[in-house]
Design a protein around this motif. Structure first.
Motif, PDB file in Angstrom:
ATOM      1  N   ASN A  96       2.170   0.930 -15.164  1.00  0.00           N
ATOM      2  CA  ASN A  96       1.039   1.759 -15.560  1.00  0.00           C
ATOM      3  C   ASN A  96       0.532   1.555 -16.987  1.00  0.00           C
ATOM      4  O   ASN A  96      -0.677   1.495 -17.204  1.00  0.00           O
ATOM      5  CB  ASN A  96       1.398   3.229 -15.368  1.00  0.00           C
ATOM      6  N   LEU A 124       1.789  -7.130 -13.746  1.00  0.00           N
ATOM      7  CA  LEU A 124       1.196  -7.216 -12.414  1.00  0.00           C
ATOM      8  C   LEU A 124       1.981  -8.169 -11.518  1.00  0.00           C
ATOM      9  O   LEU A 124       2.117  -7.942 -10.313  1.00  0.00           O
ATOM     10  CB  LEU A 124      -0.266  -7.652 -12.513  1.00  0.00           C
ATOM     11  N   ASP A 148       1.754   0.992   0.175  1.00  0.00           N
ATOM     12  CA  ASP A 148       1.409   0.192  -1.000  1.00  0.00           C
ATOM     13  C   ASP A 148       0.058   0.629  -1.565  1.00  0.00           C
ATOM     14  O   ASP A 148      -0.144   0.646  -2.781  1.00  0.00           O
ATOM     15  CB  ASP A 148       1.375  -1.294  -0.638  1.00  0.00           C
ATOM     16  N   LEU A 149      -0.873   0.996  -0.685  1.00  0.00           N
ATOM     17  CA  LEU A 149      -2.174   1.495  -1.131  1.00  0.00           C
ATOM     18  C   LEU A 149      -2.014   2.839  -1.824  1.00  0.00           C
ATOM     19  O   LEU A 149      -2.675   3.110  -2.828  1.00  0.00           O
ATOM     20  CB  LEU A 149      -3.123   1.627   0.062  1.00  0.00           C
ATOM     21  N   LEU A 152      -0.802   2.199  -5.263  1.00  0.00           N
ATOM     22  CA  LEU A 152      -1.887   1.669  -6.094  1.00  0.00           C
ATOM     23  C   LEU A 152      -2.816   2.791  -6.550  1.00  0.00           C
ATOM     24  O   LEU A 152      -3.221   2.832  -7.717  1.00  0.00           O
ATOM     25  CB  LEU A 152      -2.672   0.613  -5.312  1.00  0.00           C
TER      26      LEU A 152
END
Length: 304
Positions: A96, A124, A148-149, A152
Motif C-alpha cells: 500500500n 508490485l 484477488d479483486l 485490490l
C-alpha cells in the motif's frame, strides 16, 4: 511504542478471521467502528477543544474519508480475512505505501523520484508473486480469483483514504480527522449492518467474536492510533512510517501460529520484494544535518 502500535495492526487480520465466523464482514466492520466511535468522540472533545469546525466542502472531504478508509476498505478487509489466507492478504496489503506515493503524485502533485519508481516496481512484483503464488502462466490462463479483486479494491481504497487524509490534515488534527472519518464510516455501514444481522446472531455470538471485535476497536483502532501519532511527534513521520513494515510480519507470524496457515517459500520471496519495495520507495534521502547540538530536527519542528 511504535513497534507495539504497528504490530497490533497485524493482529486485526487474526481478530477479523475470528469475528467473521459469527458475523458477516459488513456487520463486523460496523461493530468495530461503532465501539471505536464511542471512545474517539469524547477523546476528541477533551483533546481538541479549540479545533476548527468543518464547513462547506470540508464535510464532503471528511465523508469521503469515512467512505474510502472506513466503510469500503473494511468491508473488503473483512471479506479477505474470511475468504483468503491471511498470509496472502496481509502481504499483499503491505504494498500500500508505494501506491500512496503514486496517487499523491497524481492528485497532490507530489514529486516522484527514481527511488519511488524502483520501490513501486519491487512492491508490485512482490504482490503479483503473492497473489499468483508464482504461477503466472496458469493465472493468465484461468484468470484471477474474485478475492484477488477484493484485495485490490482494499488497497486502492486505503491509498485514496491516505491521500485524502493528507488534504484533511492541512486543516484538522490527526485525531479530529480520524474521529470524523470513523463516525461517517460507521453511519454509512449502519443500514447495511442492520439489514444483514439478526438479534439472535448478536446474542448467540461467541465471547471470542466479541473479544475480537473489542480488540480491533480498542487496541487496533484507538490505542495504536494514539501511540503511532505520539511516535510521529517524537521521531517524525518519515522514520515512524518504516515501522509500518511490521504489520504484515506480525500478521503472518500470528496466522502461522494461531491459525495453522502454511508459509510457503513463494510467500517469503513475495514478502521480501514487497517490504524491500516499500522501504526503498518511501525512504527519503539523507540530508545534511547541522552539527549544532542546539538545532531542533526538521521533523520535530513540523510536529510541534
Amino acid at each position: 511504542m511504535l513497534a507495539l502500535a504497528t504490530s497490533s495492526w497485524g493482529s486485526a487480520f487474526i481478530a477479523g478471521n475470528y469475528a467473521t465466523q459469527d458475523f458477516s464482514p459488513i456487520t463486523v466492520a460496523f461493530f468495530r467502528f461503532f465501539f471505536a466511535s464511542l471512545i474517539l468522540l469524547p477523546l476528541m472533545w477533551m483533546k481538541g477543544k479549540n479545533r476548527p469546525r468543518p464547513k462547506g466542502k470540508e464535510w464532503v472531504l471528511l465523508a469521503l474519508l469515512g467512505l474510502t478508509g472506513i466503510a469500503l476498505y473494511n468491508i473488503c478487509f473483512f471479506i479477505a480475512t474470511k475468504e483468503a489466507p491471511i498470509v496472502k492478504s496481509s502481504l499483499f496489503i503491505a504494498s500500500n505505501p508505494v501506491l500512496i506515493i503514486l496517487l499523491s503524485a497524481l492528485f497532490l502533485k507530489e514529486k516522484i523520484t527514481s527511488r519511488n519508481l524502483i520501490g513501486l516496481a519491487l512492491a508490485l512484483t512482490g504482490a503479483a508473486v503473492i497473489i499468483t503464488e508464482g504461477k503466472f502462466l496458469s493465472v493468465i490462463r484461468t484468470g484471477f480469483e474474485p478475492i484477488d479483486l477484493v484485495l485490490l479494491i482494499a488497497v486502492i481504497c486505503w491509498a485514496l483514504y491516505s491521500v485524502l487524509g493528507k488534504v484533511a490534515l492541512q486543516t484538522f488534527s490527526s485525531l479530529v480527522s480520524t474521529t470524523y472519518a470513523v463516525v461517517f464510516g460507521t453511519v454509512m455501514l449502519f443500514p447495511f449492518a442492520m439489514m444483514d444481522v439478526t438479534w439472535p446472531q448478536v446474542t448467540n455470538a461467541s465471547m471470542l467474536t466479541w473479544g475480537s471485535i473489542l480488540h480491533m476497536s480498542i487496541i487496533v483502532s484507538v490505542a495504536s492510533f494514539i501511540m503511532y501519532y505520539q511516535g510521529i511527534k517524537i521521531i517524525g513521520a518519515a522514520k515512524a512510517s518504516i515501522f509500518i513494515n511490521l504489520m504484515p510480519l506480525s500478521a503472518v507470524i500470528l496466522a502461522v501460529i494461531l491459525l495453522g496457515e502454511p508459509l510457503l517459500p513463494v510467500h517469503i520471496i513475495g514478502a521480501v520484494l514487497v517490504l524491500t519495495g516499500v522501504t526503498v520507495g518511501t525512504r527519503a534521502k539523507k540530508k545534511k544535518m547541522n552539527r549544532d547540538k542546539n538545532e531542533v530536527p526538521i521533523e520535530l519542528k513540523k510536529s510541534n
